[in-house]
Motif scaffolding. Sequence first.
Motif, PDB file in Angstrom:
ATOM      1  N   PRO A 133       0.896  -1.439   0.106  1.00  0.00           N
ATOM      2  CA  PRO A 133       0.106   0.074  -0.035  1.00  0.00           C
ATOM      3  C   PRO A 133       0.926   1.289  -0.010  1.00  0.00           C
ATOM      4  CG  PRO A 133      -0.045  -1.238   2.172  1.00  0.00           C
ATOM      5  CD  PRO A 133       0.790  -2.096   1.243  1.00  0.00           C
ATOM      6  N   GLY A 161       1.515   1.772  -3.574  1.00  0.00           N
ATOM      7  CA  GLY A 161       0.431   1.614  -4.500  1.00  0.00           C
ATOM      8  C   GLY A 161       0.578   0.723  -5.583  1.00  0.00           C
ATOM      9  N   ASP A 171      -3.507   5.264 -10.493  1.00  0.00           N
ATOM     10  CA  ASP A 171      -2.467   4.972  -9.447  1.00  0.00           C
ATOM     11  C   ASP A 171      -3.131   5.295  -8.341  1.00  0.00           C
ATOM     12  OD1 ASP A 171      -0.479   4.321 -11.419  1.00  0.00           O
ATOM     13  OD2 ASP A 171       0.517   6.340 -11.106  1.00  0.00           O
ATOM     14  N   ASP A 172      -4.213   6.257  -8.139  1.00  0.00           N
ATOM     15  CA  ASP A 172      -4.874   6.607  -7.132  1.00  0.00           C
ATOM     16  C   ASP A 172      -5.671   5.324  -6.644  1.00  0.00           C
ATOM     17  OD1 ASP A 172      -3.298   8.886  -6.571  1.00  0.00           O
ATOM     18  OD2 ASP A 172      -4.878  10.275  -7.484  1.00  0.00           O
ATOM     19  N   GLU A 217      -3.900   2.407  -4.893  1.00  0.00           N
ATOM     20  CA  GLU A 217      -3.724   2.981  -3.602  1.00  0.00           C
ATOM     21  C   GLU A 217      -4.535   2.844  -2.690  1.00  0.00           C
ATOM     22  OE1 GLU A 217      -1.387   4.113  -0.343  1.00  0.00           O
ATOM     23  OE2 GLU A 217      -0.662   3.419  -2.364  1.00  0.00           O
ATOM     24  N   GLU A 274      -4.643  -0.244  -0.171  1.00  0.00           N
ATOM     25  CA  GLU A 274      -4.650   0.327   1.540  1.00  0.00           C
ATOM     26  C   GLU A 274      -5.869  -0.676   2.197  1.00  0.00           C
ATOM     27  OE1 GLU A 274      -3.786   2.190   4.924  1.00  0.00           O
ATOM     28  OE2 GLU A 274      -2.579   2.303   2.983  1.00  0.00           O
TER      29      GLU A 274
END
Length: 407
Positions: free
Chosen positions: A70, A73, A226-227, A230, A234
Amino acid sequence: MYLSDGEMAVIRRDGYEVSEIEGAPVSKEVHELEWDLEEIAKGGYDHFMLKEIMEQPESVANAMRGRVRPGEGRIKLGGLEEVLPRLTAAERIVICACGTSWHAGLVGEYLIERLARVNVEVEYASEFRYRNPVLDPDRDVVVVISQSGETADTLAAVRQAQESGVLAIGLVNAVGSTIARETDAGVYLHAGPEIGVASTKAFTAQVAVLAQIALLLGHERGVLSDDDLETHTEALSKIPQQIATVLEDAEVIERMARDYRFASNFLYLGRGVNYPVALEGALKLKEISYIHAEGYPAAEMKHGPIALIDQFMPTVFIATRDATYDKIISNVEEVVARGGNVIAITDEGNDGLDELAEYVVEVPKTLDAFEPLLTVVPLQLLSYHIAVMRGCNVDQPRNLAKSVTVE
């Protein structure tokens, strides 16, 4: 020492020899097992099944260790690196499995289609091998799932895929097993030895690995930014601790088991990614308590099963607050209106079922895609406690074997 088809070993007090059935000697490499005695002992628990249920925070963490990152990512699956371009380019993924592994495959179908936008079909390996399936080596990939790595029908599916020139990937728990050796690539579950016949920690490890594959493919195919990756990594990294939270609050499940241990039938209902959880919950109850149970998509209740609803048939709903929650509530109300008893598995902080259900079990909130890793745990515990209260042999249910190695 792993034997191939047509080989045998003779073990004597002073040594051993391996040969082909016809008698020709064979040289074999010795592989050291990484288990220790504690892993195959009950460790103070009454049954292996309970031990394995309680080990799930650790086994799911092991299935993600070094793979789910995480902070970075990213997802790293070393066993798939060489075939990743071919897997990423696949237009269809066919998942083959049996029993509990098939249910994990159904969860995988939801995850891969949602997160990676790849067409997925889930097949019973026993049907796949005899159906003369249409396989295209340029667009298809076959993924097989097996805890033991020795399931005869699943192994046959591997060989059929390879005969068709299709990439075969294995998700197995047993290191060095036949499926692990014969597939083109794969991912080990690292769940540790599972002794109880009714699979529990292997199921959650399988789902955890399928979630990682879905995320990896989604990112590689440009579906997940990418976000997005992530956010998902997470959430996935928090699952082991969230499972531990569910296991800490098991008292209500014991009370529930005491109330319903004499029921003759159960109905399990879920929608979306939690529909396979309903199937798995029903299977666990059947396997170890010998109570007849059925799992259904909740929306299909009105297409037959609702005729069975009465005060003597508990109905278990997996009713988390996702996009179909309002529909699930409508199904719950229909069961209550017919005098049925409702058990609800929902996410924490949801009091909308308190007036409708006899029992409500809350699990921590996570992303919708990862809910099966949490919602299945209360159902495992429910089946376990009911079976114990009915005096059943929990670890070795009648007529069942841990690994089905014959047709």
